[in-house]
Design a protein around this motif. Sequence first.
Motif, mmCIF file in Angstrom:
data_model
loop_
_atom_site.group_PDB
_atom_site.id
_atom_site.type_symbol
_atom_site.label_atom_id
_atom_site.label_comp_id
_atom_site.label_asym_id
_atom_site.label_seq_id
_atom_site.Cartn_x
_atom_site.Cartn_y
_atom_site.Cartn_z
ATOM 1 N N SER A 20 0.822 -1.206 0.000
ATOM 2 C CA SER A 20 0.000 0.000 0.000
ATOM 3 C C SER A 20 0.857 1.257 0.000
ATOM 4 C CB SER A 20 -0.930 0.019 1.219
ATOM 5 O OG SER A 20 -1.848 -1.038 1.141
ATOM 6 N N ALA A 54 -8.136 3.218 -2.044
ATOM 7 C CA ALA A 54 -9.296 2.932 -1.184
ATOM 8 C C ALA A 54 -9.443 1.423 -0.986
ATOM 9 C CB ALA A 54 -10.568 3.520 -1.788
ATOM 10 N N ILE A 55 -9.295 0.667 -2.056
ATOM 11 C CA ILE A 55 -9.389 -0.795 -1.958
ATOM 12 C C ILE A 55 -8.286 -1.341 -1.054
ATOM 13 C CG2 ILE A 55 -9.110 -2.938 -3.291
ATOM 14 C CD1 ILE A 55 -10.554 -1.396 -5.621
ATOM 15 N N LEU A 58 -9.046 -0.583 2.648
ATOM 16 C CA LEU A 58 -10.062 -1.495 3.185
ATOM 17 C C LEU A 58 -9.487 -2.898 3.369
ATOM 18 C CD1 LEU A 58 -13.111 -0.223 1.111
ATOM 19 C CD2 LEU A 58 -12.673 0.151 3.562
ATOM 20 N N ALA A 62 -8.760 -0.897 7.340
ATOM 21 C CA ALA A 62 -9.226 0.444 7.707
ATOM 22 C C ALA A 62 -10.749 0.428 7.744
ATOM 23 C CB ALA A 62 -8.724 1.478 6.696
ATOM 24 N N PRO A 63 -11.334 1.074 8.728
ATOM 25 C CA PRO A 63 -12.803 1.121 8.783
ATOM 26 C C PRO A 63 -13.372 1.838 7.555
ATOM 27 C CG PRO A 63 -11.834 1.894 10.853
ATOM 28 C CD PRO A 63 -10.722 1.745 9.874
ATOM 29 N N LEU A 64 -14.439 1.291 7.008
ATOM 30 C CA LEU A 64 -15.082 1.892 5.845
ATOM 31 C C LEU A 64 -15.446 3.351 6.126
ATOM 32 C CD1 LEU A 64 -16.312 1.669 2.994
ATOM 33 C CD2 LEU A 64 -18.409 0.819 4.082
ATOM 34 N N SER A 65 -15.919 3.632 7.337
ATOM 35 C CA SER A 65 -16.315 4.999 7.685
ATOM 36 C C SER A 65 -15.128 5.954 7.627
ATOM 37 C CB SER A 65 -16.958 5.037 9.071
ATOM 38 O OG SER A 65 -16.047 4.561 10.048
ATOM 39 N N VAL A 67 -12.408 5.610 5.725
ATOM 40 C CA VAL A 67 -12.032 5.771 4.319
ATOM 41 C C VAL A 67 -13.023 6.708 3.625
ATOM 42 C CG1 VAL A 67 -11.707 4.588 2.108
ATOM 43 C CG2 VAL A 67 -10.861 3.540 4.224
ATOM 44 N N LEU A 68 -14.318 6.486 3.826
ATOM 45 C CA LEU A 68 -15.325 7.332 3.182
ATOM 46 C C LEU A 68 -15.263 8.775 3.686
ATOM 47 C CD1 LEU A 68 -18.411 4.945 3.021
ATOM 48 C CD2 LEU A 68 -16.848 5.590 1.171
ATOM 49 N N ALA A 103 -8.621 8.715 0.282
ATOM 50 C CA ALA A 103 -8.667 7.259 0.127
ATOM 51 C C ALA A 103 -7.435 6.607 0.748
ATOM 52 C CB ALA A 103 -8.776 6.888 -1.351
ATOM 53 N N GLY A 106 -7.433 8.189 4.860
ATOM 54 C CA GLY A 106 -8.609 8.118 5.718
ATOM 55 C C GLY A 106 -8.675 9.302 6.667
#
Length: 172
Positions: A20, A54-55, A58, A62-65, A67-68, A103, A106
């Motif tokens: 990453s 982003a992928i 995740l 990493a928590p989706l929240s 990242v978003l 992304a 985060g």
Amino acid sequence: GVLFSLAWQTAGGSYLDAVSFAVLSAYAAALFSFDLRFGLLPDALTLSGAGILAILALARGAPLSAVLLGIAVGGDFFAVQYVVSRGRWIGGGDVRLGLLMGAALGWPNVAVALALAYLTGSLVALWLLASGKRRLGGEVPFGTFLSAATVAAALWGDSILGWYLALVGGGR
């Protein structure tokens, strides 16, 4: 090469973290160079980087929240400036680079990267003005500062944030 060697050292032995960071470093180096040379941040790099990073975030857990929220803050921070200034302060490429930053980093490390980019960008711009290398109103390729700050936040964002919070938290 230096950034790639840092990837393994900072990843703590995690292959996915190293990959990453290496991917982030490659995108950041390309965007830094492209903006410095041509004054552009190509959509092919910013948008593909945002998706891939982003992928990877995740996949690393990493928590989706986070990242978003990082994507929303990174993109919206620049989108508002773009709309308010009608594109005079920043370009559309900066908006898309903000998506990539969010992304990759985060929330809250995207805020660390933004602060670092604005701090270093301001200092360099002041130096350029004082030295006569730029005139007031002249353009400075801000994507270079955003790219470098993103890598710095990936490496030291948690430490910088901890230091800052301790500083402003004072004796509480």
